[in-house]
Every structure is written in structure tokens, then in C-alpha cells.
Design an enzyme around this catalytic site. Structure first.
Site, PDB file in Angstrom:
ATOM      1  N   LYS A  87       0.841  -1.228   0.104  1.00 44.21           N
ATOM      2  CA  LYS A  87       0.012  -0.025  -0.103  1.00 44.21           C
ATOM      3  C   LYS A  87       0.791   1.248   0.001  1.00 44.21           C
ATOM      4  CE  LYS A  87      -3.697   1.828   2.823  1.00 44.21           C
ATOM      5  NZ  LYS A  87      -4.358   2.021   4.003  1.00 44.21           N
ATOM      6  N   SER A 141      -9.189   2.470   3.575  1.00 43.90           N
ATOM      7  CA  SER A 141      -8.243   3.174   2.518  1.00 43.90           C
ATOM      8  C   SER A 141      -7.335   2.258   1.859  1.00 43.90           C
ATOM      9  CB  SER A 141      -7.309   4.197   3.390  1.00 43.90           C
ATOM     10  OG  SER A 141      -6.794   3.679   4.301  1.00 43.90           O
ATOM     11  N   SER A 191      -9.653   0.091   7.838  1.00 49.22           N
ATOM     12  CA  SER A 191      -9.014   0.265   6.364  1.00 49.22           C
ATOM     13  C   SER A 191      -8.355  -0.992   5.989  1.00 49.22           C
ATOM     14  CB  SER A 191      -8.055   1.304   6.314  1.00 49.22           C
ATOM     15  OG  SER A 191      -8.896   2.457   6.384  1.00 49.22           O
TER      16      SER A 191
END
Length: 476
Positions: A82, A156, A180
Site C-alpha cells: 500500500k 483506505s 481500512s
């Protein structure tokens, strides 16, 4: 196994195949690079792909295996990262256009994954600052859900979830400051475990969001997740991190039949404080009710025991910490003026809160945690929804005023964010599909430090609902 089967095999099976010499790391990397080239334009899961670097790392992994290296549990296994984690030599955007110079070193979780043998294949998209539970930004565009391209994969960690769900990589690093890891898992049919605070390293961003954030992984199966967390367990997570007793998640799985060590007492809760924005959708309620029946059929005792959220969910204490943290984080960027307008507005709002609001909120945490954990005083696990509603449609929040954005983001998180504030383990477990073909899920919450019970129970549910067999039709 053909190339598609290998792509969807998951990192535990891939590690076994590499160790046995039945497939090479280079073959896996090439499979994923071909799938990324073919499918990423439709999904927008990856921001950047390290094609040549990944091939080189794969060749090195294959050489190590050939030389007899058997001490790296992820040797040769491709993963994605990520874009809030540093990869040396690459910029870390946090979903923005406000970033500065490339990172000089890997984040500690990336370093540990590499030390365990993993091959980093690329970095995945996220919304700006991870501030909202969907993955759309003016700079990097819209990331789509592989199960239905007009819906969001959540956020996210939306890019990571889309990549794993579409078979573009076997697992991907993620972060969870209010859900998230769990939201994208729920929306994309994956297993997502938020571990106990202090178990997984945060460095170089120590005390991220004043203790709300937990780093981790999105994976296809419970065993994939357990393997990854065991592989990066290398002493204390960070200097000054809360002490967490050591725990092997693979040991919690035992022989792999997914049978918990005992019959469990499970509390089920679904009520939230009254709000027009957080009514539980019929499909999400059905996922919960069907899971209750499945658990009872497996011999567990399941009782209704509602959680006392207080008058607001998420709690004002959580919201205050998030707003203040966004303000503080925005100020660290090289070019904060390049942040999206509504994120700048949310950061300004956080700046209007006095710095002491964080101490106020943290000072109330113990009493809040005791109140939320009351059902767990006489139960082993708490079962709840992950989100109030299915995955949102793409563009529904495009151009929203900052206040509406904040309200809608807040309405997504009440079942999940509270466990970031308490710090205890929670996971999202797939629970079939809704009428539109979108994945459903439920959330399991354990007592502090008891990921082992969650892992064992989730594996038992996986044995009854073998969700890893499901693949998005457009990417199979």
C-alpha cells in the site's frame, strides 16, 4: 495448476510450491506482471509496478532456494505494498500529489517481509491520507471493485484489496486506522485481520494517528494471513510499542481443519445509536443472521448481547483523534497546498481542535474500552457487521463538500472504528454474496491479545464457506 490457478492460489500455497520446486518465483512474478498489464487499466489498483526489480528479486529468491535456503517462510512469494509504506528509492504518496523525495529505506513492515523472502511487485492506491473509506482521488483517479466495476473496493486499502481480489497478487500490505483493512476485505471477499495494537511494526511512523493505526495484510485465506503475520514476527514491533505476548497464528490453526480448541460462547450485536445514515442494510443483516445460524450449527453458543456505544458511534473521542491526526499529517508533506480541497478543509478543521484534545480522548479510552467490552466479560468472541451497507457505488461521493464527505465517511465506520480505539483484534470474514453479486462479510472481535481465537474460528467458517474458490468472473 495453470497460470490463473496459480494467481489465485494464495501466498501459503505459493510458498509451498516454491519450496517444493514445483514453481519458481520468477514464474509467479511473470504471471502477475502479465495479469497486471492486462487488468490494472480496468481496476486502477496499482500506482506503480516494479517489473524489472521484481524479476531480479525473484531470480535471487530462486537462487537462494536452489542453494538450500529454507529459513525464509515467504521465499519468492510476490506481494504488493500500500502506498503509505516506504519502499526504498520510491516516493510514498499517501494517495496525494503532495509528496516529496523518494524514501531512503523500507518501512519496517516492508523490511521484515523482504527479510522473510517476499518479492515486492508494486505499490497500490489509497485515498488521500487514508482519510475516507473509499479509494478515489483527483490525483490518482478511481479504484474499482473487481466484483462489480461500478462499485468501490472500499478504503483506505482499496488498491490492495482490488489487486488481491482480482488475482493480480497473492497478498498486499494494508493499514487500518478505523477499519481500512476490514472494509476493503468485506467489500472484496477477502480475509482481513486487524491485529492487537503493538503486534505489527509501524516504523517509521510510530504512534500513527495517536495509536489508532495498525499495519497488516489483506489475503485470500485465513492461512495466508496467519503465515504472513508469523513471518514478520521478529521481536518487539517498535521501540516503545505496547507489550504484546508472542503468538503464532499458524499454531492456532493446528492441523488446518479450522476447528477451534473448544466450544465458544459468542455474543452477537448489531444495534447502533439512532442515525439516519447508519441503518443496517438488509443484506448486511442477512449476512449476520446466516452466520449466527452457521455458528450454532457448528456447536457454538451464540447469544444476543448489544454493545453500549454511547450516544454516538463512532465515539467523539475517536473522531477528535482522527481530525487532529489528519491536520498533523497534512503538515508533514512537502507540498500540502497540493492536497485535495476537501482534505485541506478537513485538516483545517482538525487544526481548530486544541492539541490537548488528543490527551482528553486518550484519557477516556480505558472507560470506553471497558464499556464496549462488557459483552466479552462472559463471552469469547463478539460478532457484528463490518459496515452498515454494501460497497458504495463509484462516484457517489465525487465533488462532495468536505462536511458531507466527513459525515458519510463517519457513517461507514461505527462497527469497526471503535476497536481501533480500544486496540484489540478484529477481523472481517466473508459471508457469501448479496443479490447484486457483491461480497458480504461479518466482523469477529476478540479480547485483547487473543488473535488466536479469531484465527481458529475464522478458519472454521472458511471450511464451511470456502470463499477462496470464488473469483470475480471478469478476472478469472
Amino acid at each position: 495448476m495453470d497460470a490463473t490457478d496459480l494467481a489465485y492460489a494464495g501466498i501459503a500455497k505459493q510458498a509451498e510450491l516454491i519450496a517444493a520446486g514445483e514453481v519458481t518465483s520468477r514464474e509467479l512474478v511473470d504471471i502477475y506482471l502479465e495479469r497486471i498489464a492486462r487488468y490494472n487499466p480496468r481496476l486502477n489498483a496499482f500506482r506503480v509496478v516494479f517489473a524489472e526489480r521484481a524479476r531480479m528479486e525473484a531470480d535471487q529468491a530462486d537462487a537462494r532456494r536452489g542453494a538450500g535456503d529454507s529459513n525464509r517462510p515467504l521465499l519468492g512469494v510476490p506481494i504488493a505494498v500500500k502506498d503509505e509504506f516506504d519502499v526504498a528509492g520510491e516516493v510514498t504518496t499517501f494517495g496525494t500529489n503532495a509528496y516529496g523525495e523518494p524514501a531512503t529505506a523500507d518501512s519496517e513492515i516492508v523490511r521484515r517481509a523482504r527479510a522473510a523472502g517476499a518479492v515486492v511487485i508494486g505499490k497500490t492506491h489509497m485515498p488521500e491520507l487514508g482519510a475516507v473509506p473509499w479509494t478515489e482521488s483527483p490525483t490518482w483517479g478511481v479504484t474499482r471493485n473487481p466484483w462489480e466495476l461500478q462499485h468501490s473496493p472500499g478504503g483506505s486499502s482499496g488498491g490492495s484489496a482490488a489487486a488481491v481480489a482480482a488475482g493480480l497478487v497473492g497478498a498486499a500490505l494494508a493499514g487500518d486506522g478505523g477499519g481500512s483493512i476490514r472494509f476493503p476485505s468485506a467489500y472484496c471477499g477477502l480475509f482481513g485481520l486487524k491485529t492487537q495494537r503493538g503486534r505489527v511494526p509501524l516504523a517509521p511512523h510510530l504512534d500513527a494517528w495517536h495509536g489508532l493505526c495498525v499495519n497488516g495484510v489483506l489475503a485470500r485465506s485465513v492461512r495466508d494471513s496467519a503465515l504472513f503475520y508469523d513471518a514478520i514476527a521478529d521481536g518487539p514491533a517498535d521501540p516503545g510499542a505496547p507489550e504484546v505476548p508472542p503468538s503464532s497464528f499458524l499454531d492456532a490453526l493446528g492441523s488446518g481443519n479450522g476447528s477451534p480448541p473448544k466450544t465458544l460462547r459468542i455474543a452477537v450485536a448489531s444495534k447502533l445509536p439512532p442515525s439516519p445514515l447508519t441503518k443496517l442494510h438488509a443484506e448486511n443483516r442477512a449476512a449476520l443472521e446466516e452466520t449466527v445460524e452457521l455458528l450454532r450449527g457448528l456447536g457454538h453458543e451464540v447469544n444476543e448481547r448489544e454493545v453500549d456505544h454511547g450516544r454516538l458511534a463512532p465515539a467523539p473521542e475517536f473522531t477528535a483523534i482522527v481530525l487532529r491526526s489528519i491536520h498533523e499529517e497534512a503538515a508533514t508533506f512537502a507540498h500540502p497546498e497540493r492536497l485535495e480541497q476537501r482534505i485541506r478543509a478537513i485538516a483545517r478543521l482538525g487544526g481548530m481542535l486544541p492539541a490537548g484534545v488528543v490527551d482528553w480522548a486518550l484519557g477516556r479510552k480505558a472507560a470506553y474500552a471497558a464499556r464496549l467490552n462488557e459483552p466479552l466479560t462472559d463471552h469469547d468472541v463478539l460478532l457484528t457487521p463490518v459496515t452498515p451497507a454494501p460497497a458504495p457505488r463509484i462516484g457517489d461521493r465525487e465533488g462532495r463538500f468536505w462536511l458531507r464527505t466527513t459525515v458519510e465517511a463517519t457513517a461507514t465506520v461505527p462497527y469497526a472504528a471503535c476497536w481501533n480505539f480500544t486496540g484489540q483484534p478484529a477481523c472481517s470474514v466473508p459471508a457469501g454474496f448479496d443479490a447484486d453479486g457483491l461480497p458480504r462479510a461479518v466482523q469477529l472481535i476478540a479480547k485483547p491479545n487473543d488473535e488466536a481465537t479469531l484465527v481458529a474460528l475464522a478458519a472454521q467458517l472458511e471450511a464451511e464457506r470456502p470463499w477462496t474458490q470464488d473469483r470475480p468472473p471478469a478476472f478469472s
